[in-house]
Design a protein around this motif. Sequence first.
Motif, PDB file in Angstrom:
ATOM      1  N   SER A  40       0.834  -1.199   0.000  1.00  0.00           N
ATOM      2  CA  SER A  40       0.000   0.000   0.000  1.00  0.00           C
ATOM      3  C   SER A  40       0.869   1.250   0.000  1.00  0.00           C
ATOM      4  O   SER A  40       1.771   1.388   0.832  1.00  0.00           O
ATOM      5  CB  SER A  40      -0.897   0.004   1.238  1.00  0.00           C
ATOM      6  N   TYR A  41       0.581   2.174  -0.906  1.00  0.00           N
ATOM      7  CA  TYR A  41       1.291   3.452  -0.932  1.00  0.00           C
ATOM      8  C   TYR A  41       1.042   4.218   0.366  1.00  0.00           C
ATOM      9  O   TYR A  41       1.961   4.760   0.973  1.00  0.00           O
ATOM     10  CB  TYR A  41       0.824   4.283  -2.137  1.00  0.00           C
ATOM     11  N   LEU A  42      -0.211   4.259   0.801  1.00  0.00           N
ATOM     12  CA  LEU A  42      -0.570   5.020   2.007  1.00  0.00           C
ATOM     13  C   LEU A  42       0.111   4.472   3.256  1.00  0.00           C
ATOM     14  O   LEU A  42       0.536   5.231   4.128  1.00  0.00           O
ATOM     15  CB  LEU A  42      -2.093   5.010   2.196  1.00  0.00           C
ATOM     16  N   VAL A  43       0.234   3.161   3.336  1.00  0.00           N
ATOM     17  CA  VAL A  43       0.885   2.534   4.492  1.00  0.00           C
ATOM     18  C   VAL A  43       2.395   2.675   4.375  1.00  0.00           C
ATOM     19  O   VAL A  43       3.069   3.028   5.349  1.00  0.00           O
ATOM     20  CB  VAL A  43       0.481   1.046   4.607  1.00  0.00           C
ATOM     21  N   ASP A  44       2.914   2.435   3.186  1.00  0.00           N
ATOM     22  CA  ASP A  44       4.352   2.505   2.957  1.00  0.00           C
ATOM     23  C   ASP A  44       4.908   3.895   3.267  1.00  0.00           C
ATOM     24  O   ASP A  44       6.002   4.028   3.808  1.00  0.00           O
ATOM     25  CB  ASP A  44       4.657   2.109   1.510  1.00  0.00           C
ATOM     26  N   LYS A  45       4.155   4.932   2.943  1.00  0.00           N
ATOM     27  CA  LYS A  45       4.588   6.318   3.199  1.00  0.00           C
ATOM     28  C   LYS A  45       4.159   6.794   4.587  1.00  0.00           C
ATOM     29  O   LYS A  45       4.297   7.973   4.911  1.00  0.00           O
ATOM     30  CB  LYS A  45       4.020   7.267   2.134  1.00  0.00           C
ATOM     31  N   GLU A  46       3.608   5.881   5.390  1.00  0.00           N
ATOM     32  CA  GLU A  46       3.192   6.158   6.773  1.00  0.00           C
ATOM     33  C   GLU A  46       2.182   7.303   6.869  1.00  0.00           C
ATOM     34  O   GLU A  46       2.220   8.125   7.785  1.00  0.00           O
ATOM     35  CB  GLU A  46       4.409   6.420   7.657  1.00  0.00           C
ATOM     36  N   ILE A  47       1.273   7.339   5.923  1.00  0.00           N
ATOM     37  CA  ILE A  47       0.221   8.346   5.922  1.00  0.00           C
ATOM     38  C   ILE A  47      -0.925   7.882   6.814  1.00  0.00           C
ATOM     39  O   ILE A  47      -1.442   8.648   7.626  1.00  0.00           O
ATOM     40  CB  ILE A  47      -0.247   8.637   4.487  1.00  0.00           C
ATOM     41  N   VAL A  48      -1.313   6.626   6.662  1.00  0.00           N
ATOM     42  CA  VAL A  48      -2.355   6.020   7.495  1.00  0.00           C
ATOM     43  C   VAL A  48      -1.933   4.583   7.824  1.00  0.00           C
ATOM     44  O   VAL A  48      -1.109   4.003   7.129  1.00  0.00           O
ATOM     45  CB  VAL A  48      -3.738   6.026   6.794  1.00  0.00           C
ATOM     46  N   PRO A  49      -2.518   3.992   8.869  1.00  0.00           N
ATOM     47  CA  PRO A  49      -2.129   2.618   9.230  1.00  0.00           C
ATOM     48  C   PRO A  49      -2.900   1.552   8.458  1.00  0.00           C
ATOM     49  O   PRO A  49      -4.012   1.782   7.999  1.00  0.00           O
ATOM     50  CB  PRO A  49      -2.472   2.556  10.718  1.00  0.00           C
ATOM     51  N   GLU A  81      -4.547   0.784  -8.610  1.00  0.00           N
ATOM     52  CA  GLU A  81      -4.880   0.939  -7.193  1.00  0.00           C
ATOM     53  C   GLU A  81      -3.812   1.757  -6.474  1.00  0.00           C
ATOM     54  O   GLU A  81      -4.117   2.588  -5.624  1.00  0.00           O
ATOM     55  CB  GLU A  81      -5.022  -0.430  -6.513  1.00  0.00           C
ATOM     56  N   TYR A  82      -2.558   1.528  -6.832  1.00  0.00           N
ATOM     57  CA  TYR A  82      -1.441   2.268  -6.238  1.00  0.00           C
ATOM     58  C   TYR A  82      -1.585   3.763  -6.536  1.00  0.00           C
ATOM     59  O   TYR A  82      -1.413   4.607  -5.653  1.00  0.00           O
ATOM     60  CB  TYR A  82      -0.125   1.718  -6.789  1.00  0.00           C
ATOM     61  N   GLU A  83      -1.929   4.094  -7.774  1.00  0.00           N
ATOM     62  CA  GLU A  83      -2.121   5.492  -8.167  1.00  0.00           C
ATOM     63  C   GLU A  83      -3.333   6.099  -7.452  1.00  0.00           C
ATOM     64  O   GLU A  83      -3.322   7.273  -7.089  1.00  0.00           O
ATOM     65  CB  GLU A  83      -2.279   5.613  -9.687  1.00  0.00           C
ATOM     66  N   LEU A  84      -4.378   5.297  -7.255  1.00  0.00           N
ATOM     67  CA  LEU A  84      -5.547   5.758  -6.504  1.00  0.00           C
ATOM     68  C   LEU A  84      -5.133   6.157  -5.094  1.00  0.00           C
ATOM     69  O   LEU A  84      -5.536   7.203  -4.585  1.00  0.00           O
ATOM     70  CB  LEU A  84      -6.621   4.668  -6.453  1.00  0.00           C
TER      71      LEU A  84
END
Length: 198
Positions: free
Chosen positions: A69-78, A106-109
Motif C-alpha cells: 500500500s502506498y498510504l501505508v508505505d509512506k506512513e500516511i495512514v495505518p 490501485e497504487y495510483e488511486l
Amino acid sequence: MEKKKIEEKKQKNKKKIEKEKISDEKKIEEFFSPSKYIVVGILLLGVVLVALTLARIYGSTQNIDYSKSYLVDKEIVPEITCNDLANSISGERSFIFVTHYDSEEEYELEKDLKGVIGEYRLKDDFFVFKDDQECGSIKNIEEGSIKETLKLSESIDTVPTILYYKDGEFVDYVKREDPKMIEAADFVKLLDIYEITK
C-alpha cells in the motif's frame, strides 16, 4: 628615394603586423575571458541538473512494488487486519479503504487519496484493509466473520472501495455508477454528501 619608400613600406608592414598581433591577442583574451567560462559553467550545470531530474523521475517509476500500500508505505495512514477492524470502526467517524494491493491503478488511486486525506484532516480516521484475509472478503460476506465485524447487510462487489462508519455504525461506501474503478473524486463526493468539511 627608393630607400625611403622601402623604409616606409617596412614601417607600414611593421605597424600592420603589430595591429594583427594586437588583434590576435584580443581574440585570445576574449576566447579565454572569465565571462565565457561562467556561461559555459552555467550551461554545464544546467545540463547536469536536467539529467539528474530526469534520472530521478525515471528511477522513481521503476521497481514499484504494487503488492504494498502506498498510504501505508509512506506512513500516511495505518494498515489494519481482521483483528483491528472492530476497534477501527468504533470511533466518531471511520473510513476503511478496502483494497487488493495488486495493480498500478490501485497504487495510483492511493497516491490521489493522500491529498484528500490531508485536505480533509482524516489521517486519524482513515485505515487501509486488504480484502481476502482470513476473516473473509466484502465481496462475499457470508463466508468468514467480516459480515458481523463490518456490520454489512450485503456483499460489496467493487473493490477497492472506502467504507464510511459513523459512531461505530456502517453508513455508506464509495461506489460508481459505471464499472470503472473508484477515483479520489468519488471519495470527495461521499464526504460532501455527508457534509464532512475540510
